[in-house]
Design a protein around this motif. Structure first.
Motif, short mmCIF file in Angstrom:
data_model
loop_
_atom_site.label_atom_id
_atom_site.label_comp_id
_atom_site.label_asym_id
_atom_site.label_seq_id
_atom_site.Cartn_x
_atom_site.Cartn_y
_atom_site.Cartn_z
N SER A 37 0.85 -1.19 0.00
CA SER A 37 0.00 0.00 0.00
C SER A 37 0.88 1.23 0.00
O SER A 37 1.69 1.42 0.92
CB SER A 37 -0.91 0.01 1.24
OG SER A 37 -1.64 1.22 1.29
N LYS A 38 0.69 2.05 -1.00
CA LYS A 38 1.51 3.27 -1.09
C LYS A 38 1.31 4.11 0.17
O LYS A 38 2.27 4.54 0.80
CB LYS A 38 1.10 4.04 -2.34
CG LYS A 38 1.86 5.33 -2.54
CD LYS A 38 1.52 5.98 -3.87
CE LYS A 38 2.08 7.38 -3.93
NZ LYS A 38 1.82 8.06 -5.20
N THR A 39 0.07 4.32 0.54
CA THR A 39 -0.23 5.21 1.67
C THR A 39 -0.25 4.46 3.00
O THR A 39 -0.08 5.05 4.06
CB THR A 39 -1.63 5.82 1.48
OG1 THR A 39 -2.56 4.72 1.29
CG2 THR A 39 -1.69 6.72 0.28
N PHE A 40 -0.51 3.19 2.96
CA PHE A 40 -0.72 2.34 4.15
C PHE A 40 -1.89 2.84 4.99
O PHE A 40 -1.94 2.65 6.20
CB PHE A 40 0.55 2.19 4.99
CG PHE A 40 0.85 0.75 5.29
CD1 PHE A 40 1.39 -0.08 4.32
CD2 PHE A 40 0.55 0.18 6.53
CE1 PHE A 40 1.63 -1.43 4.57
CE2 PHE A 40 0.79 -1.16 6.79
CZ PHE A 40 1.33 -1.96 5.82
N THR A 41 -2.84 3.48 4.32
CA THR A 41 -4.06 3.92 5.03
C THR A 41 -5.30 3.36 4.34
O THR A 41 -6.42 3.61 4.80
CB THR A 41 -4.18 5.46 5.03
OG1 THR A 41 -4.17 5.90 3.68
CG2 THR A 41 -3.05 6.13 5.80
N THR A 42 -5.14 2.65 3.25
CA THR A 42 -6.29 2.20 2.46
C THR A 42 -7.09 1.16 3.25
O THR A 42 -6.55 0.13 3.65
CB THR A 42 -5.81 1.63 1.12
OG1 THR A 42 -5.02 2.65 0.49
CG2 THR A 42 -6.95 1.25 0.22
N VAL A 43 -8.36 1.46 3.46
CA VAL A 43 -9.15 0.69 4.43
C VAL A 43 -9.25 -0.79 4.04
O VAL A 43 -9.17 -1.67 4.91
CB VAL A 43 -10.53 1.36 4.65
CG1 VAL A 43 -11.39 1.30 3.40
CG2 VAL A 43 -11.25 0.76 5.83
N GLU A 44 -9.39 -1.07 2.76
CA GLU A 44 -9.50 -2.47 2.33
C GLU A 44 -8.23 -3.24 2.70
O GLU A 44 -8.29 -4.34 3.25
CB GLU A 44 -9.69 -2.55 0.81
CG GLU A 44 -11.02 -2.06 0.29
CD GLU A 44 -11.01 -0.57 -0.05
OE1 GLU A 44 -10.17 0.18 0.49
OE2 GLU A 44 -11.86 -0.17 -0.86
N THR A 45 -7.10 -2.63 2.40
CA THR A 45 -5.82 -3.31 2.62
C THR A 45 -5.54 -3.48 4.10
O THR A 45 -5.11 -4.55 4.54
CB THR A 45 -4.71 -2.50 1.91
OG1 THR A 45 -5.04 -2.46 0.53
CG2 THR A 45 -3.34 -3.14 2.11
N ILE A 46 -5.80 -2.43 4.87
CA ILE A 46 -5.52 -2.52 6.31
C ILE A 46 -6.46 -3.54 6.96
O ILE A 46 -6.04 -4.33 7.81
CB ILE A 46 -5.62 -1.12 6.98
CG1 ILE A 46 -4.60 -0.16 6.33
CG2 ILE A 46 -5.40 -1.20 8.49
CD1 ILE A 46 -3.15 -0.65 6.32
#
Ligand code: F6P
Length: 550
Positions: free
Chosen positions: A210-219
């Motif tokens: 995750s580029k931002t590490f804030t993307t809700v799906e990924t987290i």
């Protein structure tokens, strides 16, 4: 004039010249164009690296192409290209450089942004990735219980999923077949469930991309994966370090999630998500195909980058493909563009291009924020041939919409096919060539009648033709050829955005839905009041809660 003092695109003399050309064009079709100029079959071909790009079946003449090139020149495409390649902040709304080309630059190149040469950093990360990939592939990297890794699960979405997932499928014959690779993106828990249900946590590695590490799906998926791992391994938190690595630009968030930043592979804010799979976002792919093959893929990208940077407009493949799309959007009212790969291995290629193209050029204000009065990015769609032929090609051939298409094929099947299966390759490619022919030249009513078809069926069995296609033919689908294809489309999208005067590198259009989802979620779970919820959505929320027995 727009706010920057440029004449707006549809007020330029070059645009007017094209509009006039279109008016004079009338209904001239491809049969007539070939009759007038049979030499176009040989002339309307451009070769870049291994790609043979044939655009003879496009509704263009030398004059059209000249006028389109003049439009490109007047729109400052080459100036913007050079600014991008130099590291200028051409992503104006995010004030960022756009340097995905630096991801495949040779080690000795110097590309500066913010006063810093970014190339050494790129190669340092590539080396770390290579070391890690080798350790996983050789079994030297072991999991918490000392067993080697046998399954790699990439968790990411959008650009942090589509690129590596597409390239993994495309290059399957080059992958370490003894390892399993899975790509989880959807916040629908079913995605992770299906990906891990037959895996052993002791032998599974998660790459959280995750580029931002804030993307809700990924987290959300990464959090659930962490729980699955710990449940499976007896709950010892120390296991996380052996089974989780991260790919991100955001070290702080990676650490906050509980992944040791020693296990983080970095990339940079000058890489857009949809332009990122040749960065560390491609880590799962590198583990799959190995660092050498990954390097070959980067060399393929580089080859097309160099062509794009240096070839004159008339031989510049991305410029040409970009201009053809502009021609149909502006002057034939084409709304869509089909990408039809005749390769099972390219099954995710069009899905990948959908993000690349539609997230880049699905815009309706120009770089200064004024509404555009011309068509921008098309609806990009398609699936591999021959499957689509038995589904939606009916509409391509006889529907009321003009849908230009790219047909992509390879001369050789992959080496590991049995003789029987490799023998089907001519049939596959015969279909590609036949479709291009049928779409272009159709079948006239006279030809149908000459076959003795009953008069009442003649209109139904007539094919109008004049459906433009570009055929891209390469010797074989290799890592290098994949890199060449992706770079070709990346730069095509760039050219179109440059002419349309839009910022191809932001994606504000994805934000509103994210914010609203966050607001609606508590209403679903707890029945919380959502201030300002419209009556239609409120009614749907109520019905959902009833169905869930809440
Ligand atoms: O929501 C769109 C988007 O920001 C894409 O541009 C991006 O590729 C994707 O989400 C994933 O973002 P990230 O890599 O930051 O998780």
């Amino acid at each position: 004039m727009n706010a920057a003092g440029r004449v707006r695109l549809d007020r330029t003399p070059e645009w007017s010249a094209l509009a006039k050309h279109r008016e004079q064009w009338g209904e001239v079709g491809l049969r007539e164009l070939f009759a007038r100029d049979p030499g176009r079959a040989e002339r309307y071909v451009v070769r870049v690296g291994d790609l043979h790009i044939d655009y003879a079946k496009q509704l263009v003449t030398d004059e059209t192409l000249r006028l389109l090139r003049e439009l490109a020149a007047a729109s400052g495409v080459t100036g913007l290209r050079d600014a991008m390649l130099r590291g200028e902040r051409i992503n104006v709304t995010e004030d960022r450089a756009v340097l995905h080309t630096a991801l495949r630059a040779p080690r000795d190149a110097v590309i500066e942004t913010g006063g810093e040469n970014v190339v050494p950093g790129v190669h340092a990360v590539l080396e770390r990735m290579a070391g890690f990939a080798r350790r996983i592939r050789s079994g030297e990297w072991t999991g918490h219980t000392g067993r080697p890794i046998r399954a790699v699960v990439n968790i990411g979405i959008g650009g942090s999923d589509l690129g590596p997932a597409m390239a993994y499928e495309a290059l399957r014959p080059f992958t370490a077949r003894e390892l399993a690779f899975r790509f989880v993106s959807n916040v629908d828990g079913a995605d992770l469930h299906e990906a891990v249900r037959d895996l052993d946590p002791a032998e599974t590695l998660f790459i959280v991309a995750s580029k931002t590490f804030t993307t809700v799906e990924t987290i959300s998926n990464a959090t659930s994966a962490r729980r699955w791992l710990l449940d499976g391994l007896g709950g010892d938190e120390a296991a996380v370090a052996r089974h989780f690595v991260a790919v991100s630009t955001n070290a702080e968030k990676v650490a906050a999630f509980g992944i040791d930043t020693a296990n983080m592979f970095e990339f940079w804010d000058w890489v857009g998500g949809r332009y990122s799979y040749d960065s560390a976002i491609g880590l799962a792919l590198m583990v799959a195909i190995g660092p050498e093959r990954f390097g070959e893929m980067l060399a393929g990208f580089r080859l097309v980058d160099e062509h794009f940077a240096t070839a004159p407009l008339e031989e510049n493949a991305p410029v040409l493909l970009g201009l053809l799309g502009i021609w149909y959007g502006a002057f034939f009212d084409a709304q869509a563009h089909a990408v039809l790969p005749y390769s099972h291995y390219l099954s995710r290629f069009t899905a990948y291009l959908q993000q690349l193209d539609m997230e880049s050029n699905g815009k309706s204000v120009d770089r200064e924020g004024q509404p555009v009065t011309w068509q921008t990015g098309p609806v990009v769609w398609g699936t591999p041939g021959t499957n689509g032929q038995h589904a939606y090609y009916q509409l391509l051939h006889q529907g009321t919409k003009l849908i230009p298409a790219d047909l992509i094929g390879f001369a050789r099947p992959v080496a590991e096919l049995s003789a029987d299966l490799a023998g089907q390759h001519d049939l596959l490619m015969a279909n590609l060539f036949a479709q291009g022919q049928a779409l272009a030249f159709g079948k006239t009513a006279e030809e149908v009648r000459a076959e003795g078809v009953a008069e009442e069926l003649v209109p139904h069995r007539t094919f109008p033709g004049n459906r433009p296609t570009t055929t891209i033919l390469a010797p074989e689908l290799t890592p290098s050829v994949l890199g060449q294809l992706v770079a070709l489309y990346e730069h095509k999208v760039f050219v179109q955005g440059a002419v349309w005067d839009i910022d191809s590198f932001d994606q504000w259009g994805v934000e509103l839905g994210k914010v609203l989802a966050k607001r609606v979620e508590p209403a679903l779970a707890e029945g919380a009041e959502v201030p300002g919820l419209d009556p239609s959505t409120a009614a749907l929320v109520t019905r959902y809660r009833q169905l869930r027995g809440r």
